[in-house]
Design a protein around this motif. Structure first.
Motif, short mmCIF file in Angstrom:
data_model
loop_
_atom_site.label_atom_id
_atom_site.label_comp_id
_atom_site.label_asym_id
_atom_site.label_seq_id
_atom_site.Cartn_x
_atom_site.Cartn_y
_atom_site.Cartn_z
N UNK A 1 0.84 -1.19 0.00
CA UNK A 1 0.00 0.00 0.00
C UNK A 1 0.89 1.25 0.00
N UNK A 2 0.27 2.42 0.01
CA UNK A 2 1.03 3.67 -0.12
C UNK A 2 1.96 3.91 1.06
N UNK A 3 1.57 3.50 2.27
CA UNK A 3 2.43 3.69 3.42
C UNK A 3 3.67 2.80 3.35
N UNK A 4 3.50 1.59 2.84
CA UNK A 4 4.65 0.70 2.69
C UNK A 4 5.61 1.23 1.64
N UNK A 5 5.07 1.75 0.55
CA UNK A 5 5.92 2.32 -0.49
C UNK A 5 6.71 3.52 0.06
N UNK A 6 6.05 4.39 0.81
CA UNK A 6 6.74 5.53 1.40
C UNK A 6 7.77 5.10 2.43
N UNK A 7 7.49 4.04 3.17
CA UNK A 7 8.46 3.55 4.14
C UNK A 7 9.70 3.01 3.45
N UNK A 8 9.51 2.25 2.37
CA UNK A 8 10.66 1.74 1.63
C UNK A 8 11.44 2.87 0.97
N UNK A 9 10.73 3.86 0.43
CA UNK A 9 11.41 5.00 -0.18
C UNK A 9 12.22 5.77 0.86
N UNK A 10 11.68 5.93 2.06
CA UNK A 10 12.42 6.60 3.13
C UNK A 10 13.66 5.81 3.50
N UNK A 11 13.53 4.50 3.62
CA UNK A 11 14.68 3.66 3.98
C UNK A 11 15.77 3.73 2.91
N UNK A 12 15.38 3.65 1.64
CA UNK A 12 16.36 3.70 0.55
C UNK A 12 17.03 5.07 0.50
N UNK A 13 16.26 6.14 0.71
CA UNK A 13 16.85 7.48 0.68
C UNK A 13 17.83 7.67 1.83
N UNK A 14 17.55 7.10 2.98
CA UNK A 14 18.49 7.20 4.11
C UNK A 14 19.78 6.45 3.79
N UNK A 15 19.67 5.27 3.19
CA UNK A 15 20.85 4.49 2.83
C UNK A 15 21.70 5.26 1.80
N UNK A 16 21.06 5.83 0.78
CA UNK A 16 21.78 6.58 -0.24
C UNK A 16 22.41 7.83 0.37
N UNK A 17 21.68 8.51 1.26
CA UNK A 17 22.22 9.70 1.91
C UNK A 17 23.44 9.37 2.76
N UNK A 18 23.37 8.28 3.51
CA UNK A 18 24.53 7.87 4.31
C UNK A 18 25.72 7.51 3.43
N UNK A 19 25.47 6.84 2.32
CA UNK A 19 26.58 6.47 1.44
C UNK A 19 27.20 7.70 0.79
N UNK A 20 26.39 8.69 0.43
CA UNK A 20 26.94 9.91 -0.15
C UNK A 20 27.76 10.69 0.87
N UNK A 21 27.28 10.75 2.10
CA UNK A 21 28.04 11.44 3.14
C UNK A 21 29.34 10.69 3.41
N UNK B 1 33.14 12.07 2.98
CA UNK B 1 34.02 12.13 4.14
C UNK B 1 35.29 11.30 3.95
N UNK B 2 35.15 10.14 3.33
CA UNK B 2 36.28 9.20 3.29
C UNK B 2 36.94 9.06 1.94
N UNK B 3 36.20 9.27 0.85
CA UNK B 3 36.78 9.01 -0.48
C UNK B 3 37.36 10.27 -1.10
#
Length: 60
Positions: free
Chosen positions: A4-24, A28-30
């Motif tokens: 449903x729409x809440x599950x899609x938004x939850x997955x999108x939030x999780x993926x965006x957090x992972x991508x944001x952490x990897x970019x930071x 910082x390190x590369x």
């Protein structure tokens, strides 16, 4: 059973957090020069968009 729409938004939030952490982490390190600041800024932008997605859960 579909997502449903809440599950899609939850997955999108999780993926965006992972991508944001990897970019930071890339900023910082590369990349030690000025490009690292750009990577970190884009990572913080991903966090802001993930925050908006999280706030939209249950309202859309």
């Amino acid at each position: 059973m579909g997502m449903n729409k809440n599950t899609v938004l939850a997955w999108a939030t999780f993926i965006m957090i992972i991508v944001g952490l990897s970019l930071i982490a890339l900023g910082a390190f590369r990349y030690k020069d000025i490009a690292g600041w750009g990577f970190a800024a884009v990572g913080i932008g991903f966090f802001a968009i993930a925050w908006v997605f999280n706030a939209l859960k249950g309202r859309v």
